[in-house]
Motif scaffolding. Structure first.
Motif, PDB file in Angstrom:
ATOM      1  N   THR A  16       0.828  -1.211   0.000  1.00 28.47           N
ATOM      2  CA  THR A  16       0.000   0.000   0.000  1.00 28.47           C
ATOM      3  C   THR A  16       0.863   1.263   0.000  1.00 28.47           C
ATOM      4  OG1 THR A  16      -1.827  -1.125   1.098  1.00 28.47           O
ATOM      5  CG2 THR A  16      -1.755   1.276   1.304  1.00 28.47           C
ATOM      6  N   VAL A  17       1.878   1.269   0.871  1.00 27.65           N
ATOM      7  CA  VAL A  17       2.696   2.479   0.982  1.00 27.65           C
ATOM      8  C   VAL A  17       3.499   2.687  -0.323  1.00 27.65           C
ATOM      9  CG1 VAL A  17       4.853   1.677   2.034  1.00 27.65           C
ATOM     10  CG2 VAL A  17       3.773   3.743   2.874  1.00 27.65           C
ATOM     11  N   TYR A  18       3.837   1.593  -0.986  1.00 34.05           N
ATOM     12  CA  TYR A  18       4.508   1.655  -2.287  1.00 34.05           C
ATOM     13  C   TYR A  18       3.607   2.375  -3.297  1.00 34.05           C
ATOM     14  CZ  TYR A  18       7.080  -0.221  -6.380  1.00 34.05           C
ATOM     15  OH  TYR A  18       7.802  -0.369  -7.531  1.00 34.05           O
ATOM     16  N   GLU A  19       2.358   1.942  -3.361  1.00 38.49           N
ATOM     17  CA  GLU A  19       1.427   2.593  -4.302  1.00 38.49           C
ATOM     18  C   GLU A  19       1.141   4.041  -3.921  1.00 38.49           C
ATOM     19  OE1 GLU A  19      -2.143   0.595  -5.528  1.00 38.49           O
ATOM     20  OE2 GLU A  19      -1.209  -1.385  -5.378  1.00 38.49           O
ATOM     21  N   MET A  20       0.992   4.287  -2.625  1.00 36.89           N
ATOM     22  CA  MET A  20       0.690   5.657  -2.176  1.00 36.89           C
ATOM     23  C   MET A  20       1.761   6.643  -2.654  1.00 36.89           C
ATOM     24  SD  MET A  20      -0.655   4.938   1.751  1.00 36.89           S
ATOM     25  CE  MET A  20      -0.679   6.666   2.236  1.00 36.89           C
ATOM     26  N   ALA A  21       3.018   6.256  -2.443  1.00 35.46           N
ATOM     27  CA  ALA A  21       4.119   7.153  -2.824  1.00 35.46           C
ATOM     28  C   ALA A  21       4.136   7.394  -4.323  1.00 35.46           C
ATOM     29  CB  ALA A  21       5.450   6.570  -2.348  1.00 35.46           C
ATOM     30  N   ASN A  22       3.902   6.325  -5.106  1.00 34.66           N
ATOM     31  CA  ASN A  22       3.934   6.472  -6.560  1.00 34.66           C
ATOM     32  C   ASN A  22       2.724   7.237  -7.097  1.00 34.66           C
ATOM     33  OD1 ASN A  22       6.324   5.109  -7.936  1.00 34.66           O
ATOM     34  ND2 ASN A  22       5.795   3.665  -6.292  1.00 34.66           N
ATOM     35  N   ARG A  23       1.537   6.958  -6.516  1.00 28.02           N
ATOM     36  CA  ARG A  23       0.346   7.643  -7.010  1.00 28.02           C
ATOM     37  C   ARG A  23       0.411   9.138  -6.736  1.00 28.02           C
ATOM     38  NH1 ARG A  23      -0.150   2.924  -8.073  1.00 28.02           N
ATOM     39  NH2 ARG A  23       1.468   3.669  -9.479  1.00 28.02           N
ATOM     40  N   VAL A  24       0.862   9.519  -5.517  1.00 21.49           N
ATOM     41  CA  VAL A  24       0.871  10.954  -5.197  1.00 21.49           C
ATOM     42  C   VAL A  24       1.922  11.671  -6.048  1.00 21.49           C
ATOM     43  CG1 VAL A  24       2.518  11.081  -3.230  1.00 21.49           C
ATOM     44  CG2 VAL A  24       0.551  12.626  -3.327  1.00 21.49           C
ATOM     45  N   ARG A  25       3.007  10.992  -6.338  1.00 19.40           N
ATOM     46  CA  ARG A  25       4.037  11.564  -7.201  1.00 19.40           C
ATOM     47  C   ARG A  25       3.462  11.864  -8.593  1.00 19.40           C
ATOM     48  NH1 ARG A  25       7.395  10.205 -10.960  1.00 19.40           N
ATOM     49  NH2 ARG A  25       6.896   7.998 -11.081  1.00 19.40           N
ATOM     50  N   GLU A  26       2.743  10.890  -9.133  1.00 19.54           N
ATOM     51  CA  GLU A  26       2.160  11.075 -10.465  1.00 19.54           C
ATOM     52  C   GLU A  26       1.044  12.130 -10.446  1.00 19.54           C
ATOM     53  OE1 GLU A  26       2.736   6.279 -11.000  1.00 19.54           O
ATOM     54  OE2 GLU A  26       0.705   7.137 -10.969  1.00 19.54           O
ATOM     55  N   GLN A  27       0.110  11.956  -9.518  1.00 17.21           N
ATOM     56  CA  GLN A  27      -1.077  12.816  -9.511  1.00 17.21           C
ATOM     57  C   GLN A  27      -0.749  14.270  -9.245  1.00 17.21           C
ATOM     58  OE1 GLN A  27      -4.639  11.949  -7.741  1.00 17.21           O
ATOM     59  NE2 GLN A  27      -4.642   9.748  -8.147  1.00 17.21           N
ATOM     60  N   PHE A  28       0.234  14.520  -8.383  1.00 18.98           N
ATOM     61  CA  PHE A  28       0.582  15.899  -8.028  1.00 18.98           C
ATOM     62  C   PHE A  28       1.729  16.411  -8.910  1.00 18.98           C
ATOM     63  CE2 PHE A  28      -1.384  16.980  -3.703  1.00 18.98           C
ATOM     64  CZ  PHE A  28      -2.410  16.066  -3.857  1.00 18.98           C
ATOM     65  N   ASN A  29       2.101  15.582  -9.898  1.00 14.06           N
ATOM     66  CA  ASN A  29       3.117  15.988 -10.874  1.00 14.06           C
ATOM     67  C   ASN A  29       4.416  16.427 -10.200  1.00 14.06           C
ATOM     68  OD1 ASN A  29       4.142  16.454 -13.426  1.00 14.06           O
ATOM     69  ND2 ASN A  29       3.328  18.550 -13.534  1.00 14.06           N
ATOM     70  N   ALA A  30       4.890  15.583  -9.268  1.00 10.46           N
ATOM     71  CA  ALA A  30       6.112  15.896  -8.530  1.00 10.46           C
ATOM     72  C   ALA A  30       7.222  14.947  -8.946  1.00 10.46           C
ATOM     73  CB  ALA A  30       5.854  15.769  -7.029  1.00 10.46           C
ATOM     74  N   ASP A  31       8.483  15.330  -8.685  1.00  9.43           N
ATOM     75  CA  ASP A  31       9.605  14.440  -8.983  1.00  9.43           C
ATOM     76  C   ASP A  31       9.684  13.301  -7.982  1.00  9.43           C
ATOM     77  OD1 ASP A  31      10.650  16.033 -11.157  1.00  9.43           O
ATOM     78  OD2 ASP A  31      11.234  17.490  -9.609  1.00  9.43           O
ATOM     79  N   ILE A  32       9.331  13.620  -6.736  1.00 11.86           N
ATOM     80  CA  ILE A  32       9.444  12.629  -5.662  1.00 11.86           C
ATOM     81  C   ILE A  32       8.109  12.525  -4.933  1.00 11.86           C
ATOM     82  CG2 ILE A  32      10.577  12.147  -3.430  1.00 11.86           C
ATOM     83  CD1 ILE A  32      12.902  13.973  -4.661  1.00 11.86           C
ATOM     84  N   GLY A  33       7.716  11.281  -4.634  1.00 18.90           N
ATOM     85  CA  GLY A  33       6.535  11.070  -3.792  1.00 18.90           C
ATOM     86  C   GLY A  33       6.943  10.273  -2.573  1.00 18.90           C
ATOM     87  N   VAL A  34       6.454  10.661  -1.403  1.00 17.65           N
ATOM     88  CA  VAL A  34       6.754   9.881  -0.200  1.00 17.65           C
ATOM     89  C   VAL A  34       5.447   9.572   0.511  1.00 17.65           C
ATOM     90  CG1 VAL A  34       9.098  10.758   0.141  1.00 17.65           C
ATOM     91  CG2 VAL A  34       7.168  11.961   1.182  1.00 17.65           C
ATOM     92  N   ALA A  35       5.459   8.527   1.331  1.00 26.27           N
ATOM     93  CA  ALA A  35       4.204   8.099   1.953  1.00 26.27           C
ATOM     94  C   ALA A  35       4.450   7.465   3.310  1.00 26.27           C
ATOM     95  CB  ALA A  35       3.485   7.101   1.044  1.00 26.27           C
ATOM     96  N   THR A  36       3.420   7.552   4.163  1.00 26.59           N
ATOM     97  CA  THR A  36       3.437   6.878   5.474  1.00 26.59           C
ATOM     98  C   THR A  36       2.119   6.143   5.665  1.00 26.59           C
ATOM     99  OG1 THR A  36       2.391   8.715   6.681  1.00 26.59           O
ATOM    100  CG2 THR A  36       4.787   8.763   6.521  1.00 26.59           C
ATOM    101  N   SER A  37       2.188   4.963   6.281  1.00 26.72           N
ATOM    102  CA  SER A  37       0.965   4.273   6.704  1.00 26.72           C
ATOM    103  C   SER A  37       1.322   3.387   7.884  1.00 26.72           C
ATOM    104  CB  SER A  37       0.391   3.443   5.554  1.00 26.72           C
ATOM    105  OG  SER A  37      -0.857   2.911   5.941  1.00 26.72           O
ATOM    106  N   GLY A  38       0.573   3.520   8.969  1.00 22.32           N
ATOM    107  CA  GLY A  38       0.926   2.748  10.148  1.00 22.32           C
ATOM    108  C   GLY A  38      -0.168   2.762  11.194  1.00 22.32           C
ATOM    109  N   VAL A  39       0.080   2.031  12.267  1.00 24.75           N
ATOM    110  CA  VAL A  39      -0.857   1.975  13.388  1.00 24.75           C
ATOM    111  C   VAL A  39      -0.301   2.897  14.473  1.00 24.75           C
ATOM    112  CG1 VAL A  39      -2.137   0.470  14.936  1.00 24.75           C
ATOM    113  CG2 VAL A  39      -1.214  -0.450  12.795  1.00 24.75           C
ATOM    114  N   ALA A  40      -0.820   4.151  14.505  1.00 21.83           N
ATOM    115  CA  ALA A  40      -0.268   5.133  15.438  1.00 21.83           C
ATOM    116  C   ALA A  40      -0.677   4.837  16.875  1.00 21.83           C
ATOM    117  CB  ALA A  40      -0.702   6.545  15.041  1.00 21.83           C
TER     118      ALA A  40
END
Lengths: 421, 421
Positions: free
Chosen positions: B335-359
């Protein structure tokens, strides 16, 4: 009853030389105050054997309880443990309980103990260990001749956890203390002097044994009532009846009590009304979302946020009209109106809120100087916008906008529900 | 040269009882440090005649300079002036210069002096007055037997103005002072004890006049070098050559110096490489975006974020595959792999980063207990994921994840650029 006295001793060159702000001692003295123990002195000394030993001697002459923070790490400049050993003439020996907890701490992180870490479990023989679930330096409790020395790490979250879990309960067992009852009333959306005028008559009529303090912070004023006596239940009911009187003149500014926070009050309101929320944050850059998600259980009502910092993202990902941005700019009533509505629709939430402003330090213009901010609240029935004119400081502008937006939700949501019903 | 020593004495119940955070003494000690005067102790005592006089006596035995704040107001609980009068056996008399400045201060505000205000211009006979252009309580300077007592108001901006305009220059005239040079080295991604092991040889070989301190905080350890001598330029170059040696063994953990912050270091790196970034934050709820946007000028490289707290938002607004969530859950590498890649593409950025966890505090399962967090970094060439096993505390988990994610960007971005080149 003789009042129990405490002294707080902070050890560390970084505090003496002004590189680190000591926030620990404020928090600690407030905790002591809440259980009727009076802090009579706070002292900071350097990482020097002589200074630490002198401070121990002086503090023991004056106080019953000596709370020490700092100088408890694993490195050579950490002198608190050897000084306690010397002061109490008690050799440093391996504490089995400390070693056990430390080993567990490391294995829970999938790591092995090294020799430096192992030595952190060695304590003066006369001491009880205090568990540190958040770090590697356990605390030290030494009780001798009716006086208690407590040594804790300087890392704030580790110290706070130890105080709450172990030190405060154990001090309450050890000392008979006066009964003090504090109640904090949280207000928002009114300045200190206006609030003082509004509640003057109530304040003048408070009984002698109930004292009032005004504690202002960013966008909020806390009112602290302190009642002193010998019967906790009686104090509680007296304070409650004073609060009832206060509510009759200032209810609309009061959002909670004690440790309540505005983001928690807004969360409880959303749960109560069964509504969900989504945010479009521009100038606040995620800070309001951070506050909302810092509340445990916020996933019940919080759908998510978009932070459309770049105008492209406002247009392509959030759906703000390009024409709106061109005609009015990103910092405008029209833009923030659309942002709140678009995020509400796109994230399928009941309520959408938005911020857009010039946080600073640059980016200001004559018409929209630094500190110009628009915020908006939108639900299915209505959209409310507000303009804020804030300060020159980026951090303050972000925080003040967050407080104003949360307060806008707090004020608007119940009215909105009434209108609908 | 004997080092000139100062002691800072803060007077006030509101600080002792934890109602007010003392920020003055940090600022004052940093100012003293900058002119080579060593603060050897900080003390806070209550608004009580006996405690104040005792503190005067003790401080005079230890220090050359005693800087006092607080207790200088016009009301009955303000005891500093009568205590100085008693301590120096010098009656309080009207100071003509103080009265002249006070009268001018009031007339500039269009107000008349009342009797309470007039008395603020009366000082112990042995004292020099210190102008207070920002308030009504002037300061007091008493020089006796080679020791200097300075009393200033507790209001921070008034005290700071007095220090800058009068006290610091006058102390420099009065005392010949040592030169002290501090340099702070900021490390990340390594614990205090591992760092100590790694740099042991370097530490053992530091010259005597350069001291090292370890200052740990959440996810970071600061190393402070303090050099003492008589030539600032020589000290600076000696410290720099020590830092060069340190870099050869610990460079990969060092992200900056002095007041640098990790979010600023990452920002500078993005500017340097001309890259933009977008974030998909789940468990961190906007906190990383807040850190990034707290840096002035971040709009140059920060495109925006999505906080897809609800799975619907992950799917419909961010574009994570429903199948991925079903098969692996929201807290997973996939999931976190897809999140980082999707936000990078959708927001037209060079780098996408993501977090997902049980806080936490709830939401944990036997396989994914509270504190389980996945983070990811994605650019056009590669995607890097990391699993963190953190603590039980929600706030700490959010902050620790943010530090880990910023450090992942710091480590990966330059490598990624190298690979590409």
């Amino acid at each position: 009853m003789t009042k129990t006295k405490a002294e707080i001793l902070t050890i560390g060159d970084e505090i003496l030389y002004g590189q680190l702000l000591d926030t620990n001692s404020q928090w600690m003295s407030a905790e002591l105050d809440s259980i009727g123990i009076k802090t009579i002195r706070k002292t900071t000394v350097s990482d020097s054997r002589e200074d630490i030993l002198t401070a121990f001697r002086e503090a023991e002459l004056r106080a019953d309880i000596i709370l020490i923070t700092g100088g408890l790490g694993p490195t050579n400049d950490d002198l608190t443990k050897p000084c306690l050993s010397e002061y109490f003439d008690s050799p440093i020996v391996m504490n089995e309980q400390a070693l056990k907890e430390l080993t567990e701490f490391f294995s829970s992180k999938g790591r092995e103990l090294n020799e430096v870490n192992r030595l952190q479990a060695a304590l003066p023989e006369c001491s009880d260990m205090i568990s540190n679930p958040l770090g590697t330096a356990c605390g030290i409790w030494i009780h001798r001749n009716g006086k208690v020395f407590v040594s804790m790490p300087g890392v704030p979250h580790e110290m706070k956890r130890m105080m709450t879990d172990t030190v405060i309960p154990r001090l309450q067992q050890t000392y008979q203390t006066d009964v003090i009852y504090h109640k904090i009333i949280k207000t928002i959306g009114i300045g200190e002097s206006w609030l003082a005028e509004l509640i003057k008559e109530w304040e003048d009529n408070l009984p002698k044994h109930i004292k009032l303090a005004y504690l202002p912070s960013m966008g909020e004023v806390k009112l602290r009532l302190t009642a002193i006596g010998d019967d906790l239940d009686a104090l509680k009911s007296e304070v409650q009846s004073q609060i009832d009187k206060l509510l009759s003149c200032a209810e609309k500014y009061i959002y909670g009590y004690d440790n309540d926070r505005i983001e928690g009050a807004v969360g409880s309101m959303l749960v109560k009304y069964g509504k969900t929320i989504a945010l479009a944050e521009s100038c606040t850059g995620g800070y309001v979302s951070h506050l909302i998600t810092s509340v445990a259980g916020s996933s019940e009502y919080y759908r998510g946020s978009i932070i459309p910092y770049h105008n492209d993202v406002k247009i392509h990902n959030l759906g703000v009209k390009e024409d709106t941005l061109k005609a009015h700019g990103a910092v405008s009533e029209e833009t923030v109106y659309e942002m709140a509505n678009r995020v509400r629709e796109q994230f399928n939430a009941d309520i959408g809120v938005a911020t857009s402003g010039v946080a600073g330090p640059s980016g200001g213009t004559p018409e929209k100087p630094v500190g110009t901010v628009w915020i908006a609240y939108a639900d299915r029935e209505q959209t409310i916008t507000r303009k804020l004119q804030l300060w020159k400081d980026r951090r303050i502008n972000i925080e003040a906008t967050a407080i104003a937006l949360l307060n806008l939700i707090r004020i608007t949501l119940p009215k909105s529900i009434e209108i609908k019903e």
